[in-house]
Design an enzyme around this catalytic site. Structure first.
Site, PDB file in Angstrom:
ATOM      1  N   HIS A 141       0.892  -1.156   0.017  1.00  0.00           N
ATOM      2  CA  HIS A 141      -0.238  -0.053  -0.024  1.00  0.00           C
ATOM      3  C   HIS A 141       1.032   1.320  -0.177  1.00  0.00           C
ATOM      4  O   HIS A 141       1.881   1.253   0.581  1.00  0.00           O
ATOM      5  CB  HIS A 141      -0.844  -0.030   1.448  1.00  0.00           C
ATOM      6  CG  HIS A 141      -1.936   1.066   1.343  1.00  0.00           C
ATOM      7  ND1 HIS A 141      -1.792   2.134   1.872  1.00  0.00           N
ATOM      8  CD2 HIS A 141      -3.230   0.832   1.210  1.00  0.00           C
ATOM      9  CE1 HIS A 141      -2.875   2.901   1.838  1.00  0.00           C
ATOM     10  NE2 HIS A 141      -3.767   2.234   1.460  1.00  0.00           N
ATOM     11  N   ASP A 218       2.993  -4.338   8.284  1.00  0.00           N
ATOM     12  CA  ASP A 218       1.591  -3.733   8.039  1.00  0.00           C
ATOM     13  C   ASP A 218       0.507  -4.740   8.239  1.00  0.00           C
ATOM     14  O   ASP A 218       0.094  -5.439   7.183  1.00  0.00           O
ATOM     15  CB  ASP A 218       1.601  -3.120   6.535  1.00  0.00           C
ATOM     16  CG  ASP A 218       0.260  -2.454   6.260  1.00  0.00           C
ATOM     17  OD1 ASP A 218      -0.703  -2.714   7.033  1.00  0.00           O
ATOM     18  OD2 ASP A 218       0.507  -1.908   5.269  1.00  0.00           O
ATOM     19  N   GLN A 221      -4.617  -5.222   6.867  1.00  0.00           N
ATOM     20  CA  GLN A 221      -5.560  -6.162   6.568  1.00  0.00           C
ATOM     21  C   GLN A 221      -5.415  -7.569   7.170  1.00  0.00           C
ATOM     22  O   GLN A 221      -6.237  -8.197   7.106  1.00  0.00           O
ATOM     23  CB  GLN A 221      -5.604  -6.296   5.028  1.00  0.00           C
ATOM     24  CG  GLN A 221      -5.581  -5.098   4.233  1.00  0.00           C
ATOM     25  CD  GLN A 221      -6.970  -4.555   4.266  1.00  0.00           C
ATOM     26  OE1 GLN A 221      -8.068  -5.184   4.500  1.00  0.00           O
ATOM     27  NE2 GLN A 221      -7.112  -3.254   3.721  1.00  0.00           N
ATOM     28  N   LYS A 244     -10.547  -0.727  10.336  1.00  0.00           N
ATOM     29  CA  LYS A 244     -10.477  -1.753   9.378  1.00  0.00           C
ATOM     30  C   LYS A 244     -10.826  -3.022  10.224  1.00  0.00           C
ATOM     31  O   LYS A 244     -11.024  -4.109   9.892  1.00  0.00           O
ATOM     32  CB  LYS A 244      -9.133  -1.854   8.797  1.00  0.00           C
ATOM     33  CG  LYS A 244      -9.186  -0.869   7.723  1.00  0.00           C
ATOM     34  CD  LYS A 244      -7.664  -1.046   6.671  1.00  0.00           C
ATOM     35  CE  LYS A 244      -7.308   0.106   5.997  1.00  0.00           C
ATOM     36  NZ  LYS A 244      -8.103   0.515   4.936  1.00  0.00           N
ATOM     37  N   CYS A 382      -4.918   2.397  -3.779  1.00  0.00           N
ATOM     38  CA  CYS A 382      -3.566   2.853  -2.975  1.00  0.00           C
ATOM     39  C   CYS A 382      -2.186   1.793  -3.366  1.00  0.00           C
ATOM     40  O   CYS A 382      -1.642   1.934  -2.273  1.00  0.00           O
ATOM     41  CB  CYS A 382      -3.744   3.345  -1.577  1.00  0.00           C
ATOM     42  SG  CYS A 382      -4.866   4.680  -1.499  1.00  0.00           S
TER      43      CYS A 382
END
Ligand code: PLP
Lengths: 424, 150
Positions: A141, A218, A221, A244, A382
């Protein structure tokens, strides 16, 4: 659903194996899911952009502003004490949720973007020198690309990119080859928001650690879809966004190993991050407060605590299994659509199905589905380098949460049929 | 008529399928690029000008149906117009797609461009249609850099 339909649903749920979750009951926890758009029931398939909020999170925010609202870490009065306690209690909730060793390893930030910037500008900046290298992956991302480009520019360091194959899987041997004496840091996405790929984080972290290189994950998700255990991963930093993961916007957290956090310079200067200030010298507060300058998003942090408690109340392995079934079902259903190409077909995926249609641009797909009540994301997500890799300007993306149902995927597929009809 | 057919009128679908004036213009006097970062659409506009008059105009680029059809219809509408007319037309077009034009009163010079009038019900798609026009104007104003809808 009547009982016969329910029995059928159970049979068709066999794909998910022994996993059972009562989706209809869980949907009842999310007020927005019973709303309609353009007179059609909302089919919300944009969970990778942001998830919906359960009533308990909304109630927690309301309750905070109605009964607790006060600034933290600075008042002797009752409300300030209560607000501080609630805020710090949420930090412990995050700690437990990630299985961090210490509560001081949890720093509240605005979200993943701020988290990566914080790490880049403190940890990154203090470790990088001219000619050093930072390794990221081909499926990042933008928020895990640009902060590293910025710090590399500042320090004269270079960015190296782990390549991937056509299915959207990172090439692990190539990755190992990139790790050299100048590699000071590795940062990659745990689950790709554009492709859904679940990267083999444990193995990749180990490879870096064998060479003494720290790793940032990261987790924007992954946290909403997989059970995350930072000790088991042995990851140095893990970053995620509350919104999220069924929590409020504007709040997220950085997990960092205590030894790193303690050695890192502060991020922003201001109130709360200091223990004493004079014009000659300022002494910084201890971790994690050193990284939380100014009045934080108190309500958001408390709301995040509520969302993670809600999630922890579900069996996360069962949830992951159910969602895997959804992705599998979506793949099968979408592949029946003429002219549809899946973008991202990794062996291991979570929550995300990206695709393009031969005859209909993603933007037009999005508009037509919207009028069917179906919310998906269209665009580059993104992740422009991923689009370039596949040679498409954009994709359409359906992304799931545990409250989504196969019936909703059927509605998505019907909507695609309509789009194809229009553009025939 | 269903919403889908109102937005995606036959003329729009036709110009999307078979864009007119697609390709580059070797003897262009002006050229500009437009980019919509929201959806990744890119369009390049070529203009051949004789004094004040747009003799020829072509475009290349990949985009959604709305942006492709808008580019195609724009090129058709602009040929033979002078710069002042082009500017006026753009303003009218923009007003129309943003819902600020009285369609009863004021639509005659828009010619075929009126097929976009329902776009005002789709605010997020307005930029798809105006991208190519922004590129055109920047070409006419001799800005070499890529314009962006943002
Ligand atoms: C993989 C990934 N990383 C980072 C981000 C950025 O998160 P946020 O916008 O909440 O800071 C996102 C959100 O789109 C994401 O999907």
């Amino acid at each position: 659903m009547d009982s016969i339909e329910r029995a059928e649903a159970t049979v068709s749920d066999r794909l998910t194996g022994p996993c059972r979750i009562d989706v209809d009951r869980l949907r009842g926890d999310f007020p927005i899911l019973s709303s309609t758009v353009y007179g059609k029931p909302l089919v919300y398939l944009d969970n990778a952009a942001t998830t919906q909020k359960p009533a308990v999170v909304i109630e927690t925010l309301r309750n905070y502003y109605e009964q607790v609202n006060s600034n933290i870490h600075r008042g002797v009065h009752h409300l300030s004490q209560v607000a501080t306690d609630e805020y710090e209690k949420s930090r412990r909730t995050v700690q437990r949720f990630l299985n961090a060793r210490k509560v001081s390893e949890i720093v509240f930030v605005r979200g993943t973007t701020e988290g990566v910037n914080l790490i880049a500008q403190t940890f990154g900046r203090s470790r990088l020198a001219e000619g050093d290298e930072v390794v990221i992956s081909a499926m990042e991302h933008h928020s895990n690309i640009v902060p590293w480009q910025m710090v590399c520019e500042q320090m004269g360091a270079r960015l190296k990119v782990i390549p991937m194959n056509d299915r959207g899987e990172l090439l692990i041997e190539k990755y190992a080859g990139l790790l050299g004496p100048r590699t000071k840091l590795v940062s990659f996405v745990h689950v790709s928001n554009a492709l859904g790929t679940v990267n083999p984080a444990r193995e990749m972290i180990q490879l870096a650690h064998e060479r003494g290189i720290p790793v940032v994950l990261d987790g924007a998700q992954s946290l909403p879809h997989l059970k995350v255990d930072v000790q088991e991963l042995d990851v140095d930093f893990f970053v995620f966004s509350g919104h999220k993961a069924f929590g409020p916007t504007g709040i997220g957290a950085v997990y960092g190993k205590l030894k790193h956090l303690e050695a890192m310079p502060p991020y922003q200067g201001g109130g709360d991050m200091i223990s004493s200030v004079s014009f000659e010298k300022t002494t910084y507060n201890e971790v994690p407060h050193k990284f939380e300058a100014g009045t934080p998003n108190i309500a958001g942090a408390i709301g995040l605590g509520a969302s993670l408690e809600y999630l922890a109340g579900l069996d996360l392995d069962v949830v992951a299994g159910y969602e895997e079934g959804l992705v599998e079902y979506a793949h099968e259903a979408l592949l029946e659509v003429p002219g549809l190409r899946l973008i991202g077909t990794a062996e291991k995926k979570a929550g995300v199905v990206s695709f393009v249609l031969e005859s209909v641009h993603p933007h037009d797909i999005g508009t037509i589905l919207d009028r069917e009540g179906v919310a998906i994301r269209t665009g580059h997500h993104c992740a422009q380098p991923v689009m370039d890799f596949y040679g498409v300007p954009a994709t359409a993306r359906a992304s799931f949460a545990f409250y989504n149902k196969r019936e909703e995927i059927d509605i998505l597929v019907q909507g695609l049929g309509k789009a194809i009809e229009v553009f025939r | 008529m269903s919403f889908v057919n109102e937005l995606y009128q036959e003329v729009i679908l036709d110009h999307n399928r078979q864009p007119r004036n697609y390709g580059d213009l070797p003897d262009a006097t002006e050229k500009a690029e437009g980019y919509n970062p929201l959806c990744g659409d890119r369009v390049t506009v070529y203009i051949k000008r004789d004094g004040d008059v747009i003799q020829d105009v072509k475009f290349v680029g990949a985009g959604c149906a709305i942006s492709t059809a808008s580019a195609s219809l724009m090129t058709e509408t602009l040929k033979g117009k002078n710069l002042a007319q082009a500017r006026v037309l753009f303003e009218k077009f923009r007003d129309m797609v943003m819902g600020n034009l009285d369609m009863e009163m004021d639509d005659e010079d828009l010619e075929k461009l009126v097929v976009f009038h329902r776009l005002s019900d789709y605010p997020v798609r307005v930029k798809c249609a105006t991208l190519v026009w922004h590129a055109l104007l920047s070409a006419l104003e001799k800005e070499e850099k890529a314009v962006s809808t943002e």
